[in-house]
Write an enzyme that holds these catalytic residues in place. Structure first.
Site, PDB file in Angstrom:
ATOM      1  CG  HIS A 145      -5.585   0.590   5.183  1.00  0.00           C
ATOM      2  ND1 HIS A 145      -4.546  -0.374   5.145  1.00  0.00           N
ATOM      3  CD2 HIS A 145      -6.431   0.505   6.239  1.00  0.00           C
ATOM      4  CE1 HIS A 145      -4.761  -1.158   6.284  1.00  0.00           C
ATOM      5  NE2 HIS A 145      -5.727  -0.615   6.996  1.00  0.00           N
ATOM      6  CD  GLU A 183      -2.738  -1.290   2.476  1.00  0.00           C
ATOM      7  OE1 GLU A 183      -2.837  -0.503   3.165  1.00  0.00           O
ATOM      8  OE2 GLU A 183      -3.684  -2.318   2.348  1.00  0.00           O
TER       9      GLU A 183
HETATM   10  P1  NAD Z   1     -10.613  -9.371  16.054  1.00  0.00           P
HETATM   11  O1  NAD Z   1      -9.643  -9.758  16.893  1.00  0.00           O
HETATM   12  O2  NAD Z   1     -11.760  -8.851  17.158  1.00  0.00           O
HETATM   13  O3  NAD Z   1     -11.292 -10.496  15.250  1.00  0.00           O
HETATM   14  C1  NAD Z   1     -10.452 -11.523  14.577  1.00  0.00           C
HETATM   15  C2  NAD Z   1     -11.114 -12.629  14.344  1.00  0.00           C
HETATM   16  O4  NAD Z   1     -10.612 -13.784  13.416  1.00  0.00           O
HETATM   17  C3  NAD Z   1     -11.440 -13.522  15.694  1.00  0.00           C
HETATM   18  O5  NAD Z   1     -12.733 -13.700  16.087  1.00  0.00           O
HETATM   19  C4  NAD Z   1     -10.532 -14.667  15.669  1.00  0.00           C
HETATM   20  O6  NAD Z   1     -11.078 -15.854  16.118  1.00  0.00           O
HETATM   21  C5  NAD Z   1     -10.636 -14.865  14.218  1.00  0.00           C
HETATM   22  N1  NAD Z   1      -9.753 -15.612  13.385  1.00  0.00           N
HETATM   23  C6  NAD Z   1      -8.378 -15.770  13.676  1.00  0.00           C
HETATM   24  N2  NAD Z   1      -7.757 -16.737  12.819  1.00  0.00           N
HETATM   25  C7  NAD Z   1      -8.942 -17.167  12.078  1.00  0.00           C
HETATM   26  C8  NAD Z   1      -8.737 -18.191  11.097  1.00  0.00           C
HETATM   27  N3  NAD Z   1      -7.516 -18.809  10.755  1.00  0.00           N
HETATM   28  N4  NAD Z   1      -9.943 -18.374  10.289  1.00  0.00           N
HETATM   29  C9  NAD Z   1     -11.090 -17.587  10.765  1.00  0.00           C
HETATM   30  N5  NAD Z   1     -10.998 -16.736  11.829  1.00  0.00           N
HETATM   31  C10 NAD Z   1     -10.004 -16.412  12.207  1.00  0.00           C
HETATM   32  O7  NAD Z   1     -10.265  -8.208  14.862  1.00  0.00           O
HETATM   33  P2  NAD Z   1     -11.073  -7.243  14.173  1.00  0.00           P
HETATM   34  O8  NAD Z   1     -11.127  -5.920  15.071  1.00  0.00           O
HETATM   35  O9  NAD Z   1     -12.298  -7.921  14.015  1.00  0.00           O
HETATM   36  O10 NAD Z   1     -10.446  -7.126  12.910  1.00  0.00           O
HETATM   37  C11 NAD Z   1     -10.092  -7.873  12.021  1.00  0.00           C
HETATM   38  C12 NAD Z   1      -9.110  -7.590  11.364  1.00  0.00           C
HETATM   39  O11 NAD Z   1      -9.394  -6.556  10.225  1.00  0.00           O
HETATM   40  C13 NAD Z   1      -7.661  -7.171  11.788  1.00  0.00           C
HETATM   41  O12 NAD Z   1      -7.015  -8.159  12.089  1.00  0.00           O
HETATM   42  C14 NAD Z   1      -7.386  -6.123  10.883  1.00  0.00           C
HETATM   43  O13 NAD Z   1      -6.245  -6.660  10.091  1.00  0.00           O
HETATM   44  C15 NAD Z   1      -8.257  -5.771   9.939  1.00  0.00           C
HETATM   45  N6  NAD Z   1      -8.714  -4.357  10.184  1.00  0.00           N
HETATM   46  C16 NAD Z   1      -8.695  -3.501   8.875  1.00  0.00           C
HETATM   47  C17 NAD Z   1      -9.013  -2.180   9.011  1.00  0.00           C
HETATM   48  C18 NAD Z   1      -8.953  -1.192   7.742  1.00  0.00           C
HETATM   49  O14 NAD Z   1      -9.029  -0.064   8.023  1.00  0.00           O
HETATM   50  N7  NAD Z   1      -9.040  -1.726   6.592  1.00  0.00           N
HETATM   51  C19 NAD Z   1      -9.436  -1.587  10.220  1.00  0.00           C
HETATM   52  C20 NAD Z   1      -9.358  -2.487  11.326  1.00  0.00           C
HETATM   53  C21 NAD Z   1      -8.899  -3.638  11.119  1.00  0.00           C
END
Ligand code: NAD
Length: 316
Positions: free
Chosen positions: A287, A268
């Site tokens: 993003h 990115e």
């Molecule tokens: P979170 O930690 O609350 O949830 C992540 C979930 O993924 C958990 O429930 C976990 O059990 C699950 N998980 C882990 N490994 C897995 C697998 N192999 N298969 C299926 N599920 C699995 O995180 P969140 O706040 O929901 O955020 C998720 C992701 O979104 C973050 O890791 C980050 O990379 C991304 N994110 C992106 C932005 C953006 O601006 N686009 C902003 C925030 C977060």
């Protein structure tokens, strides 16, 4: 006096919230990233050399950076994903790490839902045609979301918000998350928890809400794409590394799936453009998932609070 580096660009938009929290504590020397972009590894090594704590966005916190930051005691992630931080190295060096859990979940979930409409109604190419003086509705008619099956991979803070919104739209929901076990939630939103393969085979929309780890890197690849419906749309607001972009390009060109919309990319911004950007059935936003006024305020407050606690700042 402790020295703090704050790298996220949007932090300054709600800096007053952090100042309000910090005013009762010992004074800090605060250095802001003023480059207007994510810092490089070299810049991080330079900037982190004498800091005690950091509030960090997606800037690289590799082993090299952590080892060179001799005074660093606490890393406060401005957001949820920790994939830019070498957690093993941090542990080994005794550096505390915390993240701003759930502060941006609503914003990212709303964008994911928005990208489903964007993908299924060709909103970007059709609106672009009008801006260019045309009136082109595209070759194919769009699809409603109502009554379709949504597959949510990862039912953490964001995935659960997406489920709640999708239920309101009238979608049927499949979920896959090996670490999620909250039957009250799945009952309330009528989510069927299935194996990943079943989700990929049966969903009309697949949305990724899981962290990027060694285990999840390229989970969407030639093989997993090949079992999706040819009419399926892939939505990725998590991390670019979850998707093998060459395999996605081939799948979009060959009609293996109908379209994809992402807020994230392996690099990115994508260097020198990328072949995916030339495709009308691929959309990429820069993003912006957590880039709302509301999420910014919550992330500023939570990441500052986490830093106060990890550094055990003294009250004045
Ligand atoms: P979170 O930690 O609350 O949830 C992540 C979930 O993924 C958990 O429930 C976990 O059990 C699950 N998980 C882990 N490994 C897995 C697998 N192999 N298969 C299926 N599920 C699995 O995180 P969140 O706040 O929901 O955020 C998720 C992701 O979104 C973050 O890791 C980050 O990379 C991304 N994110 C992106 C932005 C953006 O601006 N686009 C902003 C925030 C977060």
């Amino acid at each position: 006096m402790k020295k703090i580096l704050i790298t996220p660009r949007s932090f300054s938009k709600a800096r007053h919230k952090a100042d309000e929290l910090l005013k009762d504590y010992e004074e800090l020397e605060i250095v802001m990233n003023t480059t207007g972009r994510t810092l490089t590894e070299e810049e991080m090594i330079d900037q982190c050399s004498d800091i005690d704590g950091i509030i960090v966005g997606i800037d690289p916190m590799s082993e090299k950076v952590l080892k060179s930051a001799k005074n660093l005691k606490a890393i406060s992630k401005y957001g949820a994903g920790l994939d830019n931080i070498d957690l093993d190295a941090a542990k080994e060096l005794g550096i505390k790490v915390d993240r701003a859990v759930a502060t941006n979940a609503m914003s990212v979930a709303e964008l994911a839902i928005g990208l489903m409409f964007v993908a299924s109604r060709s909103i970007v190419p059709t609106a672009t045609s009008v801006k260019n003086g045309g009136w082109d509705r595209g070759k194919n008619a769009g699809n409603e979301l109502y009554g379709k099956t949504l597959g949510i991979v990862g039912l953490g803070a964001i995935g659960r918000e997406v489920a709640r919104m999708a239920k309101g739209i009238g979608m049927n929901i499949l979920g896959y998350d090996p670490y999620f076990d909250n039957q009250e939630f799945t009952d309330r939103y009528e989510i069927s928890m299935v194996e990943l393969e079943d989700l990929l085979k049966n969903a009309d929309f697949i949305t990724l809400h899981l962290p990027l780890t060694e285990e999840t890197e390229h989970m969407i690849n030639k093989d997993t794409l090949s079992i999706m419906k040819t009419s399926a749309y892939l939505i990725n607001t998590s991390r670019g590394g979850l998707v093998d972009e060459d395999a996605l390009y081939d799948a979009l060109i060959d009609g293996v799936i109908a379209g994809a919309a992402q807020d994230v990319f392996s690099e990115e911004p994508p260097k020198g453009g990328h072949k995916l950007l030339d495709l009308p059935n691929f959309v990429l936003t820069p993003h912006i998932g957590a880039y709302t006024k509301e999420a910014t305020e919550r992330m500023v407050m939570q990441s500052t609070q986490n830093l106060i606690e990890m550094l055990e700042l003294e009250k004045k």
